[in-house]
Design a protein around this motif. Sequence first.
Motif, PDB file in Angstrom:
ATOM      1  N   GLY A  15      -7.610 -13.727   1.153  1.00 20.21           N
ATOM      2  CA  GLY A  15      -8.994 -13.476   0.772  1.00 20.21           C
ATOM      3  C   GLY A  15      -9.385 -12.019   0.760  1.00 20.21           C
ATOM      4  O   GLY A  15     -10.540 -11.696   0.477  1.00 20.21           O
ATOM      5  N   GLU A  16      -8.434 -11.130   1.053  1.00 17.96           N
ATOM      6  CA  GLU A  16      -8.711  -9.698   0.998  1.00 17.96           C
ATOM      7  C   GLU A  16      -7.716  -9.030   0.058  1.00 17.96           C
ATOM      8  O   GLU A  16      -6.522  -9.345   0.088  1.00 17.96           O
ATOM      9  N   GLU A  17      -8.235  -8.112  -0.759  1.00 21.22           N
ATOM     10  CA  GLU A  17      -7.385  -7.358  -1.681  1.00 21.22           C
ATOM     11  C   GLU A  17      -7.491  -5.873  -1.353  1.00 21.22           C
ATOM     12  O   GLU A  17      -8.581  -5.378  -1.040  1.00 21.22           O
ATOM     13  N   HIS A  18      -6.359  -5.192  -1.435  1.00 23.79           N
ATOM     14  CA  HIS A  18      -6.309  -3.758  -1.176  1.00 23.79           C
ATOM     15  C   HIS A  18      -5.910  -3.035  -2.456  1.00 23.79           C
ATOM     16  O   HIS A  18      -4.907  -3.383  -3.090  1.00 23.79           O
ATOM     17  N   LEU A  19      -6.684  -2.028  -2.829  1.00 22.63           N
ATOM     18  CA  LEU A  19      -6.430  -1.223  -4.016  1.00 22.63           C
ATOM     19  C   LEU A  19      -6.092   0.202  -3.583  1.00 22.63           C
ATOM     20  O   LEU A  19      -6.845   0.825  -2.833  1.00 22.63           O
ATOM     21  N   VAL A  20      -4.956   0.707  -4.051  1.00 23.88           N
ATOM     22  CA  VAL A  20      -4.531   2.074  -3.742  1.00 23.88           C
ATOM     23  C   VAL A  20      -4.579   2.879  -5.034  1.00 23.88           C
ATOM     24  O   VAL A  20      -3.835   2.601  -5.976  1.00 23.88           O
ATOM     25  N   ARG A  21      -5.460   3.885  -5.077  1.00 25.05           N
ATOM     26  CA  ARG A  21      -5.642   4.686  -6.280  1.00 25.05           C
ATOM     27  C   ARG A  21      -4.883   6.009  -6.161  1.00 25.05           C
ATOM     28  O   ARG A  21      -4.876   6.657  -5.115  1.00 25.05           O
ATOM     29  N   PHE A  22      -4.230   6.406  -7.268  1.00 26.95           N
ATOM     30  CA  PHE A  22      -3.533   7.691  -7.351  1.00 26.95           C
ATOM     31  C   PHE A  22      -4.236   8.586  -8.366  1.00 26.95           C
ATOM     32  O   PHE A  22      -4.476   8.168  -9.505  1.00 26.95           O
ATOM     33  N   GLY A  23      -4.562   9.806  -7.946  1.00 22.35           N
ATOM     34  CA  GLY A  23      -5.247  10.748  -8.823  1.00 22.35           C
ATOM     35  C   GLY A  23      -4.289  11.433  -9.780  1.00 22.35           C
ATOM     36  O   GLY A  23      -3.066  11.330  -9.657  1.00 22.35           O
ATOM     37  N   PRO A  24      -4.826  12.186 -10.761  1.00 16.81           N
ATOM     38  CA  PRO A  24      -3.985  12.821 -11.775  1.00 16.81           C
ATOM     39  C   PRO A  24      -3.009  13.856 -11.223  1.00 16.81           C
ATOM     40  O   PRO A  24      -1.978  14.115 -11.829  1.00 16.81           O
ATOM     41  N   GLY A  25      -3.291  14.440 -10.065  1.00 20.74           N
ATOM     42  CA  GLY A  25      -2.376  15.412  -9.472  1.00 20.74           C
ATOM     43  C   GLY A  25      -1.522  14.836  -8.357  1.00 20.74           C
ATOM     44  O   GLY A  25      -0.897  15.584  -7.593  1.00 20.74           O
ATOM     45  N   SER A  26      -1.445  13.517  -8.259  1.00 20.58           N
ATOM     46  CA  SER A  26      -0.748  12.876  -7.141  1.00 20.58           C
ATOM     47  C   SER A  26       0.743  13.189  -7.146  1.00 20.58           C
ATOM     48  O   SER A  26       1.373  13.297  -8.196  1.00 20.58           O
ATOM     49  N   ASP A  27       1.298  13.299  -5.924  1.00 25.35           N
ATOM     50  CA  ASP A  27       2.758  13.401  -5.807  1.00 25.35           C
ATOM     51  C   ASP A  27       3.382  12.035  -5.512  1.00 25.35           C
ATOM     52  O   ASP A  27       4.597  11.929  -5.352  1.00 25.35           O
ATOM     53  N   TYR A  28       2.543  11.005  -5.417  1.00 25.07           N
ATOM     54  CA  TYR A  28       2.997   9.616  -5.226  1.00 25.07           C
ATOM     55  C   TYR A  28       3.897   9.464  -3.995  1.00 25.07           C
ATOM     56  O   TYR A  28       4.822   8.671  -3.999  1.00 25.07           O
ATOM     57  N   SER A  29       3.603  10.209  -2.943  1.00 26.27           N
ATOM     58  CA  SER A  29       4.436  10.089  -1.742  1.00 26.27           C
ATOM     59  C   SER A  29       4.216   8.745  -1.054  1.00 26.27           C
ATOM     60  O   SER A  29       5.166   8.025  -0.783  1.00 26.27           O
ATOM     61  N   ALA A  30       2.985   8.386  -0.753  1.00 24.27           N
ATOM     62  CA  ALA A  30       2.565   7.055  -0.284  1.00 24.27           C
ATOM     63  C   ALA A  30       3.599   6.362   0.608  1.00 24.27           C
ATOM     64  O   ALA A  30       4.071   5.267   0.277  1.00 24.27           O
ATOM     65  N   PRO A  31       3.944   6.919   1.755  1.00 20.96           N
ATOM     66  CA  PRO A  31       5.032   6.341   2.557  1.00 20.96           C
ATOM     67  C   PRO A  31       4.771   4.919   3.044  1.00 20.96           C
ATOM     68  O   PRO A  31       5.686   4.096   3.070  1.00 20.96           O
ATOM     69  N   ARG A  32       3.538   4.603   3.439  1.00 19.98           N
ATOM     70  CA  ARG A  32       3.266   3.250   3.942  1.00 19.98           C
ATOM     71  C   ARG A  32       3.318   2.225   2.812  1.00 19.98           C
ATOM     72  O   ARG A  32       3.865   1.128   2.979  1.00 19.98           O
ATOM     73  N   LEU A  33       2.758   2.577   1.669  1.00 23.47           N
ATOM     74  CA  LEU A  33       2.811   1.664   0.518  1.00 23.47           C
ATOM     75  C   LEU A  33       4.247   1.437   0.078  1.00 23.47           C
ATOM     76  O   LEU A  33       4.663   0.295  -0.170  1.00 23.47           O
ATOM     77  N   LYS A  34       5.027   2.495  -0.016  1.00 22.11           N
ATOM     78  CA  LYS A  34       6.417   2.371  -0.456  1.00 22.11           C
ATOM     79  C   LYS A  34       7.241   1.522   0.506  1.00 22.11           C
ATOM     80  O   LYS A  34       8.059   0.696   0.082  1.00 22.11           O
ATOM     81  N   ALA A  35       7.025   1.714   1.802  1.00 20.84           N
ATOM     82  CA  ALA A  35       7.779   0.934   2.797  1.00 20.84           C
ATOM     83  C   ALA A  35       7.474  -0.551   2.644  1.00 20.84           C
ATOM     84  O   ALA A  35       8.380  -1.397   2.734  1.00 20.84           O
ATOM     85  N   LEU A  36       6.219  -0.873   2.402  1.00 20.21           N
ATOM     86  CA  LEU A  36       5.834  -2.271   2.219  1.00 20.21           C
ATOM     87  C   LEU A  36       6.456  -2.849   0.954  1.00 20.21           C
ATOM     88  O   LEU A  36       7.042  -3.936   0.963  1.00 20.21           O
ATOM     89  N   LEU A  37       6.342  -2.125  -0.155  1.00 19.18           N
ATOM     90  CA  LEU A  37       6.822  -2.636  -1.441  1.00 19.18           C
ATOM     91  C   LEU A  37       8.341  -2.737  -1.500  1.00 19.18           C
ATOM     92  O   LEU A  37       8.885  -3.602  -2.186  1.00 19.18           O
ATOM     93  N   ALA A  38       9.023  -1.855  -0.801  1.00 18.42           N
ATOM     94  CA  ALA A  38      10.488  -1.841  -0.845  1.00 18.42           C
ATOM     95  C   ALA A  38      11.122  -2.730   0.221  1.00 18.42           C
ATOM     96  O   ALA A  38      12.353  -2.833   0.277  1.00 18.42           O
TER      97      ALA A  38
END
Length: 206
Positions: free
Chosen positions: A46-69
């Motif tokens: 029942g909860e959704e999480h949205l992670v937004r990346f801006g135009p200058g992002s380096d897409y490091s996102a360590p917590r998101l990547k660990a979850l997805l991988a």
Amino acid sequence: MSIHFHEEDLPEGVTFDGPIAVDTEAMGLMPGRDRLCLVQLSDGNGEEHLVRFGPGSDYSAPRLKALLADPQRLKLYHFARFDLAIMIRYLGIVAGPIYCTRTASRLVRTYTDRHGLKDLVRELLGQEISKQQQTSDWGASEINDAQREYAASDVRYLHQLKAKLDERLQRENRVELAQGCFDFLPHRALLDIAGWPDQDIFAHDG
């Protein structure tokens, strides 16, 4: 239902139980050209999480990547082919193992050519979702409430759809065939990135 909006990565302390529904929004549909703007996540609670990346992002996102991988965590998609490709291109990870509701639908709903998320949610769950924001500018400086609701709805129903589609895959004896398709999807995404988006490399051309 609650929609949580984050910039550049998941914050510390956000946890998910079981399989995770995943979707993405980008500036277009060509992973080599169009940048990744948003990743949506839900574990069906029942909860959704949205992670937004801006135009200058380096897409490091360590917590998101660990979850997805995480190889122990099933990821649910609708049209995984695109989402996998755009995340490989920008996040540098293969977000699997994979279940794709669109692929499953094509294997068991052979009585129709309507396999969009809206069609599946309507037929299998009796719910209506809006696709009005599908062609929004996801790179805008502000993501408005209508865009956030649209993005969240793309992951809100995937757990329920999987349950319904699994029943049909079992009934039609296509579980193993579906799994083989899911397992191939990262390779299909890599073919898209490498320049074979439209060609069937297995076809006999004469």
